[in-house]
Design a protein around this motif. Sequence first.
Motif, PDB file in Angstrom:
ATOM      1  N   LEU A 637      75.574  33.572  30.393  1.00 47.47           N
ATOM      2  CA  LEU A 637      76.799  34.345  30.645  1.00 47.47           C
ATOM      3  C   LEU A 637      77.904  33.460  31.222  1.00 47.47           C
ATOM      4  CD1 LEU A 637      75.316  37.649  32.146  1.00 47.47           C
ATOM      5  CD2 LEU A 637      76.101  37.235  29.818  1.00 47.47           C
ATOM      6  N   GLN A 638      77.501  32.521  32.097  1.00 50.13           N
ATOM      7  CA  GLN A 638      78.498  31.613  32.679  1.00 50.13           C
ATOM      8  C   GLN A 638      79.106  30.692  31.617  1.00 50.13           C
ATOM      9  OE1 GLN A 638      75.978  29.884  35.691  1.00 50.13           O
ATOM     10  NE2 GLN A 638      76.684  31.297  37.315  1.00 50.13           N
ATOM     11  N   ASP A 639      78.335  30.422  30.548  1.00 49.64           N
ATOM     12  CA  ASP A 639      78.837  29.581  29.449  1.00 49.64           C
ATOM     13  C   ASP A 639      79.391  30.431  28.311  1.00 49.64           C
ATOM     14  OD1 ASP A 639      78.087  27.380  30.850  1.00 49.64           O
ATOM     15  OD2 ASP A 639      76.253  26.976  29.720  1.00 49.64           O
ATOM     16  N   PHE A 640      79.922  31.594  28.640  1.00 52.34           N
ATOM     17  CA  PHE A 640      80.432  32.522  27.621  1.00 52.34           C
ATOM     18  C   PHE A 640      81.411  31.850  26.661  1.00 52.34           C
ATOM     19  CE2 PHE A 640      83.761  35.808  26.606  1.00 52.34           C
ATOM     20  CZ  PHE A 640      83.014  36.476  25.649  1.00 52.34           C
ATOM     21  N   ASP A 641      82.254  30.981  27.179  1.00 51.41           N
ATOM     22  CA  ASP A 641      83.260  30.313  26.323  1.00 51.41           C
ATOM     23  C   ASP A 641      82.613  29.495  25.220  1.00 51.41           C
ATOM     24  OD1 ASP A 641      85.295  31.436  27.779  1.00 51.41           O
ATOM     25  OD2 ASP A 641      85.555  29.696  29.100  1.00 51.41           O
ATOM     26  N   LYS A 642      81.371  29.041  25.435  1.00 54.12           N
ATOM     27  CA  LYS A 642      80.709  28.200  24.432  1.00 54.12           C
ATOM     28  C   LYS A 642      80.173  28.992  23.251  1.00 54.12           C
ATOM     29  CE  LYS A 642      79.236  24.685  27.800  1.00 54.12           C
ATOM     30  NZ  LYS A 642      78.087  23.961  28.374  1.00 54.12           N
ATOM     31  N   TRP A 643      79.968  30.297  23.438  1.00 53.69           N
ATOM     32  CA  TRP A 643      79.394  31.066  22.321  1.00 53.69           C
ATOM     33  C   TRP A 643      80.199  32.302  21.928  1.00 53.69           C
ATOM     34  CZ3 TRP A 643      78.098  36.013  23.919  1.00 53.69           C
ATOM     35  CH2 TRP A 643      77.815  36.218  25.286  1.00 53.69           C
ATOM     36  N   LYS A 644      81.328  32.544  22.622  1.00 54.59           N
ATOM     37  CA  LYS A 644      82.091  33.758  22.316  1.00 54.59           C
ATOM     38  C   LYS A 644      82.668  33.734  20.908  1.00 54.59           C
ATOM     39  CE  LYS A 644      86.406  32.073  24.421  1.00 54.59           C
ATOM     40  NZ  LYS A 644      87.419  32.338  25.461  1.00 54.59           N
ATOM     41  N   GLY A 645      82.832  32.509  20.342  1.00 56.95           N
ATOM     42  CA  GLY A 645      83.396  32.411  18.987  1.00 56.95           C
ATOM     43  C   GLY A 645      82.468  32.955  17.912  1.00 56.95           C
ATOM     44  N   ARG A 646      81.196  33.094  18.215  1.00 58.81           N
ATOM     45  CA  ARG A 646      80.236  33.569  17.218  1.00 58.81           C
ATOM     46  C   ARG A 646      80.079  35.095  17.236  1.00 58.81           C
ATOM     47  NH1 ARG A 646      77.191  29.775  14.872  1.00 58.81           N
ATOM     48  NH2 ARG A 646      75.641  31.372  14.301  1.00 58.81           N
ATOM     49  N   ILE A 647      80.716  35.754  18.226  1.00 63.73           N
ATOM     50  CA  ILE A 647      80.526  37.206  18.382  1.00 63.73           C
ATOM     51  C   ILE A 647      81.049  37.964  17.173  1.00 63.73           C
ATOM     52  CG2 ILE A 647      81.214  39.247  19.723  1.00 63.73           C
ATOM     53  CD1 ILE A 647      81.176  37.510  22.230  1.00 63.73           C
ATOM     54  N   GLU A 648      82.207  37.606  16.728  1.00 69.09           N
ATOM     55  CA  GLU A 648      82.817  38.359  15.623  1.00 69.09           C
ATOM     56  C   GLU A 648      81.987  38.271  14.357  1.00 69.09           C
ATOM     57  OE1 GLU A 648      87.074  38.717  13.266  1.00 69.09           O
ATOM     58  OE2 GLU A 648      86.943  37.511  15.084  1.00 69.09           O
TER      59      GLU A 648
END
Length: 705
Positions: A637-648
């Motif tokens: 969760l703290q590294d959200f910026d590293k994987w938020k691009g894959r959410i969509e």
Amino acid sequence: MSNHTRALPPAATPKMQQRKERQRFSTSDDSAMTKQVQATHAPDGREIDVKPILQIVDEILVRFIARTVEGYEVKRDQDALEMTAALAEFDMLDSLAYIINKISCELSCKCSGGGDAHSSTMVLLNYISSYAWHAKVVLTLAAFAVIFGEFWLVAQLSAENTLAKSVALLKQLPDIAENFMSMKPHFEALIRLVKAAMDVTMCIVEFKELPSEYISEDTPPMSVASTHIPIASYWVIRSIVACSSQISSFIGMRNESISSTTEAWELSSLAHKVSSIYEHLKNQLVLCYQYIDDKRHIEAFHNLIRLFETVHVDNMKILRALIYAKDDVLPLVDGTAKSRVSLEVLRRKHVLLLISDLDLSQEEILVLDNLYKDARARGDTQYEMVWIPIVDKATWNDMSKQKFEYLQSLMAWYSVYDPFIIEPSAVKYIKEVWNFSKKAILVALDPQGRLSSPNAVHMIWIWGNLAFPFTSEKEESLWKQEIWSLELLVDGIDPTVLEWMTEGKLICLYGGEDLEWIEKFTATAISVAKAGKFELEMAYAGKSNAKERMQKMIKTFTTRKFSYFWPNVTSIWFFWTRLESMLYSKLLHGRTVEKDEIMSEVMTVLSFDGSDRGWAIFCRGATEMARAKGDSALRCLQDFDKWKGRIEEDGVVHAINDYLNKNKPPHHCNRLILPGSTGGIPQKVVCAECGRQMEKYFMYRCCVE
């Protein structure tokens, strides 16, 4: 005639007398004495029913004379009168009257001359050589009862009955009423010795009446007793000789005072000797009864095994063998009506036997109560439940009784009214065949009494009443319908979480008791949900086997409002208990973690619970799931910026899974803690993170919260 005091032999000092008695007893107990006594024994096989004779002897010596000496008023109640009338019809007395009279004559003759007690005893033993040991002592006691009874009648009635007074004058018997205080020590010592002899006689008769089908003469407890019975019989008859001598000594003492208590002391010493013989025989008798009980219990145990192998038209034979076989009491308590009922209420019904000790938890009772009442309300699932508590008589006390009654009061179903009506053979069967040790089990029986399941508790925790009729086949069919999902995890625990699932919300189920981690994790998760613009619901599932600590956590969650939580420890307990049940159910059906996804995932969650930190499972819908231990979940969760691009493209759960797979920690230490009392511990367990086989350790746990 002038009154005078009879000259008695000088009284020996107590020490001299004790030494004399010790010498007499020690020489009498050696092997030469035993051989001498045995040599008089030549039974001809005749059988005598000695019980009625003993009743008459007891009536004379104990109920009348002894109670009179002890100062009690002797009353003849209706039962005593009826017993006497019944004994008057005892035919065998006709044939025994002569031998009883002959022994009385021998006793009177041998004892009046003050002869050697041992010699007199041996003469009597030779005279009654053809009788069995138990008959010898009973007949001799009966003969003495005649002597003492006649003496007492004459002495008692001489003040008011002319005939009795004339006989007393001819015998010069003392006036008991006038001289009672001086004679009392003699009578008290006499009664003590008579009672001791009666006790030993009763013991010898009991040995004779032991059931030969369960204990034989050569069986150790009986064979040991058999070696002591001859010498015990000798001392009983010798005691009767001593008592007869004391009675004979009263003849000719009408006008004499009795000033010495030496004779009374000798009788007391003999009573002590005979009492010690009684204690030894009684202990041996207890061993014999234990042996017989063990044999009967083993026989009943094998009968129970055969009953379960036999086809029956209904379940009554099985239930009677397991719960209570007699018809003299109503063995069950109806938990709803709070009334006593018979086993008939269970006839031709599916029956669940709830078997536990007194440590049955209120959580277990509450969940079972909901299921039982639900089955009653629906009407399509017809089964009854009976609580059978397994308790230890050695540790049973008032507190145990109160605990039993309290647990019983919580139950809507049937229970046994008394734990001790359950026979030891049934307890043995429950422990050895159904493998009950400590943890509660639910044994399922069909309407014919056939075993549906030796322990249906796992399937009941997982599926509730859907598992009816609780057979292995039903359990197998239910597993075929299941997949690893959030619904399987929380079914029957919290409808709120299932509503979130149907609404398509992202759900985070998490647990542990590290408040620092919980605070960081929940705050970070809420921040990530806001940043990612997705709806997140969080539910706290707590930790297993930590009831008191979970109550404190519930209070903390109420005040600090970290997230949604289950407001009672029962829900938390049930969540973890269902997971353990899933694992054991899979094990019972031969599944392995390598080939069964549900089993693998269940073991993973259980290993999360064994860690010191928390854990989290992210779900969306029925099947999208990602899980991690506390530190990994928080780091993700703290590294959200590293994987938020894959959410969509992939969705939140897949994006979390992808991150976790790519960022596995280089080092880990996972623990899987399973309750050993449940049975079925897997021989091989692989790590949820790396797939390697885990090492097995033994842990002994005592948590007093």
